[in-house]
Scaffold this active site. Structure first.
Site, PDB file in Angstrom:
ATOM      1  N   THR A 188     -11.017  -6.848  -4.764  1.00 21.43           N
ATOM      2  CA  THR A 188     -12.178  -6.831  -5.423  1.00 21.43           C
ATOM      3  C   THR A 188     -13.046  -5.235  -5.263  1.00 21.43           C
ATOM      4  O   THR A 188     -13.743  -4.937  -6.097  1.00 21.43           O
ATOM      5  CB  THR A 188     -13.211  -7.648  -4.673  1.00 21.43           C
ATOM      6  N   GLU A 189     -12.504  -4.442  -4.243  1.00 20.37           N
ATOM      7  CA  GLU A 189     -12.914  -3.037  -4.225  1.00 20.37           C
ATOM      8  C   GLU A 189     -12.130  -2.245  -4.949  1.00 20.37           C
ATOM      9  O   GLU A 189     -12.818  -1.139  -5.227  1.00 20.37           O
ATOM     10  CB  GLU A 189     -13.057  -2.807  -2.669  1.00 20.37           C
ATOM     11  N   ASN A 190     -10.968  -2.669  -5.347  1.00 21.84           N
ATOM     12  CA  ASN A 190     -10.125  -1.606  -6.316  1.00 21.84           C
ATOM     13  C   ASN A 190     -10.748  -1.335  -7.672  1.00 21.84           C
ATOM     14  O   ASN A 190     -10.405  -0.246  -8.402  1.00 21.84           O
ATOM     15  CB  ASN A 190      -8.885  -2.303  -6.394  1.00 21.84           C
ATOM     16  N   ARG A 241       2.246  -4.608   6.347  1.00 21.41           N
ATOM     17  CA  ARG A 241       1.445  -3.668   5.668  1.00 21.41           C
ATOM     18  C   ARG A 241       2.192  -2.426   5.317  1.00 21.41           C
ATOM     19  O   ARG A 241       2.607  -2.091   6.590  1.00 21.41           O
ATOM     20  CB  ARG A 241       0.132  -3.516   6.069  1.00 21.41           C
ATOM     21  N   GLU A 245       0.850 -12.993  12.365  1.00 18.23           N
ATOM     22  CA  GLU A 245       1.490 -11.846  13.139  1.00 18.23           C
ATOM     23  C   GLU A 245       1.567 -10.493  12.051  1.00 18.23           C
ATOM     24  O   GLU A 245       1.810 -10.922  10.966  1.00 18.23           O
ATOM     25  CB  GLU A 245       2.687 -12.054  13.484  1.00 18.23           C
ATOM     26  N   SER A 271      -8.261  -4.639   4.811  1.00 22.43           N
ATOM     27  CA  SER A 271      -8.641  -4.299   3.578  1.00 22.43           C
ATOM     28  C   SER A 271      -9.227  -5.461   2.784  1.00 22.43           C
ATOM     29  O   SER A 271      -8.896  -5.453   1.711  1.00 22.43           O
ATOM     30  CB  SER A 271      -7.787  -3.531   2.835  1.00 22.43           C
ATOM     31  N   HIS A 313       2.558   3.061  -8.924  1.00 18.56           N
ATOM     32  CA  HIS A 313       2.410   1.494  -9.425  1.00 18.56           C
ATOM     33  C   HIS A 313       3.801   1.048 -10.071  1.00 18.56           C
ATOM     34  O   HIS A 313       3.869  -0.107  -9.717  1.00 18.56           O
ATOM     35  CB  HIS A 313       1.126   1.389 -10.070  1.00 18.56           C
ATOM     36  N   ASP A 316       0.842  -1.175   0.111  1.00 20.27           N
ATOM     37  CA  ASP A 316      -0.039  -0.063  -0.160  1.00 20.27           C
ATOM     38  C   ASP A 316       0.751   1.250   0.227  1.00 20.27           C
ATOM     39  O   ASP A 316       1.846   1.495   0.680  1.00 20.27           O
ATOM     40  CB  ASP A 316      -0.973  -0.099   1.253  1.00 20.27           C
TER      41      ASP A 316
HETATM   42  C1  IPE Z   1      -5.403  -2.605  -0.189  1.00 17.37           C
HETATM   43  O1  IPE Z   1      -5.261  -1.311  -0.403  1.00 17.37           O
HETATM   44  C2  IPE Z   1      -5.433  -3.175  -1.598  1.00 17.37           C
HETATM   45  C3  IPE Z   1      -4.059  -3.628  -2.265  1.00 17.37           C
HETATM   46  C4  IPE Z   1      -2.917  -3.421  -1.790  1.00 17.37           C
HETATM   47  C5  IPE Z   1      -4.253  -4.293  -3.567  1.00 17.37           C
HETATM   48  P1  IPE Z   1      -6.120  -0.211  -0.688  1.00 17.37           P
HETATM   49  O2  IPE Z   1      -5.464   1.063  -0.866  1.00 17.37           O
HETATM   50  O3  IPE Z   1      -6.870  -0.723  -1.632  1.00 17.37           O
HETATM   51  O4  IPE Z   1      -7.149  -0.407   0.903  1.00 17.37           O
HETATM   52  P2  IPE Z   1      -7.758   0.781   1.441  1.00 17.37           P
HETATM   53  O5  IPE Z   1      -8.819   1.219   0.453  1.00 17.37           O
HETATM   54  O6  IPE Z   1      -6.776   1.584   2.220  1.00 17.37           O
HETATM   55  O7  IPE Z   1      -8.248  -0.056   2.647  1.00 17.37           O
HETATM   56  C1  IPE Z   2      -1.605   0.173  -3.264  1.00 21.19           C
HETATM   57  O1  IPE Z   2      -1.256   1.440  -3.463  1.00 21.19           O
HETATM   58  C2  IPE Z   2      -1.661  -0.298  -4.832  1.00 21.19           C
HETATM   59  C3  IPE Z   2      -2.933  -0.982  -5.127  1.00 21.19           C
HETATM   60  C4  IPE Z   2      -4.022  -0.773  -4.379  1.00 21.19           C
HETATM   61  C5  IPE Z   2      -3.027  -1.373  -6.373  1.00 21.19           C
HETATM   62  P1  IPE Z   2      -2.555   2.576  -3.480  1.00 21.19           P
HETATM   63  O2  IPE Z   2      -2.793   2.792  -4.882  1.00 21.19           O
HETATM   64  O3  IPE Z   2      -3.535   1.984  -2.685  1.00 21.19           O
HETATM   65  O4  IPE Z   2      -1.895   3.747  -2.872  1.00 21.19           O
HETATM   66  P2  IPE Z   2      -2.434   4.798  -1.903  1.00 21.19           P
HETATM   67  O5  IPE Z   2      -2.962   4.150  -0.747  1.00 21.19           O
HETATM   68  O6  IPE Z   2      -3.348   5.517  -2.664  1.00 21.19           O
HETATM   69  O7  IPE Z   2      -1.384   5.678  -1.574  1.00 21.19           O
HETATM   70 MG    MG Z   3      -3.871   2.387  -0.635  1.00 20.13          MG
END
Ligand code: IPE
Ligand code: IPE
Ligand code: MG
Length: 249
Positions: free
Chosen positions: A75-77, A197, A216, A205, A46, A29
């Site tokens: 699945t939420e992305n 994380r 852990e 998430s 990315h 993340d």
């Molecule tokens: C979790 O990160 C999903 C991935 C790293 C693929 P998100 O950025 O989507 O999670 P939230 O929205 O902060 O919970």
């Molecule tokens: C995680 O980084 C990658 C994916 C979820 C694909 P983010 O894109 O969630 O980055 P932030 O959380 O917005 O910084």
């Molecule tokens: Mg994120």
């Protein structure tokens, strides 16, 4: 190979090789924030994140971790702007095509988990090809969770079990944790010992909800593109200092 690269590939002396996590899960993340801090579009984060994952995979392999599971797309992305989603799908496909040869050389067995049937057709084909070509590799099991959701995984397992009951091939009394786990995507990898994380968020998430009952959890404020060997070393030191009790005393 230089002296420095030899040393880098060795397990740091303060880590106990007998107490390494067998399986590490990672919520990668903070890519978007990393890019934003630099005045760059989110997609640049990315792109950099792929390099971090490659380095982490190599490091896990060098240090003797047997399985790494990385959360690439939830699945939420899908709820993100269309252009970011499309960029990610193209990135996954490009990286897979580009890295397959090296994964074969490095003895990496790659595996994808999630609702893969909903991914773009051309990506599904790359996924199938990479899994097929690396299936006999042994050095490390590398799982990429793509269009993965823990709740979705549990629901599809319930549906599969219900279908067996309806067909008369399974008695409801026989359903236990072992039977249930056979229907999860992680039937081969099992449960992670350590979850890392990045970017400071203290939540799961929707990642591996069933499998992380006794994992852990290690959270670092470092954003994923900045996560490196030194960071992994810190996470492993923290893990080795934990007392895993599994509900006992
Ligand atoms: C979790 O990160 C999903 C991935 C790293 C693929 P998100 O950025 O989507 O999670 P939230 O929205 O902060 O919970
Ligand atoms: C995680 O980084 C990658 C994916 C979820 C694909 P983010 O894109 O969630 O980055 P932030 O959380 O917005 O910084
Ligand atoms: Mg994120």
């Amino acid at each position: 190979m230089t002296a420095e690269s030899t040393a880098l590939s060795e397990l740091p002396a303060d880590l106990n090789p007998d107490r390494l996590p067998q399986h590490i899960a990672v919520i990668m993340d903070g890519n978007g924030r990393w890019a934003k801090h630099r005045g760059l579009p989110r997609i640049m984060g990315h792109r950099r994140g792929v390099d971090t994952l490659k380095e982490m995979l190599r490091c896990c392999k060098d240090w003797g971790v047997k399985a790494l599971t990385a959360y690439a797309f939830s699945t939420e992305n899908w709820g993100r702007p269309l252009e970011e989603v499309e960029f990610l799908m193209n990135l996954f496909e490009r990286v897979l095509r580009r890295e397959l040869r090296e994964m074969l050389q490095e003895d990496v067995q790659i595996h994808f988990v999630g609702n893969l049937g909903a991914l773009p057709q051309s990506l599904q084909e790359e996924i199938q090809r990479s899994m097929e070509e690396t299936k006999n590799n042994q050095a490390i099991q590398f799982t990429v969770a793509t269009n993965y959701g823990g709740r979705q995984e549990i629901v599809q397992a319930c549906r599969a079990i219900a279908t067996q009951v309806q067909a008369g091939t399974l008695n409801p009394d026989e359903i236990d944790e072992t039977v249930f786990e056979k229907h999860l995507y992680t039937v081969k990898t099992g449960n992670p010992d350590l979850l890392i994380r990045t970017s400071g968020e203290m939540r799961l998430s929707n990642f591996l909800l069933w499998q992380m009952a006794y994992t852990e959890i290690y959270v670092t404020d470092t954003l994923w593109p900045d996560f490196d060997r030194a960071e992994l070393h810190r996470a492993l030191c923290a893990y080795q200092a934990r007392d895993r009790r599994f509900g006992c005393v």
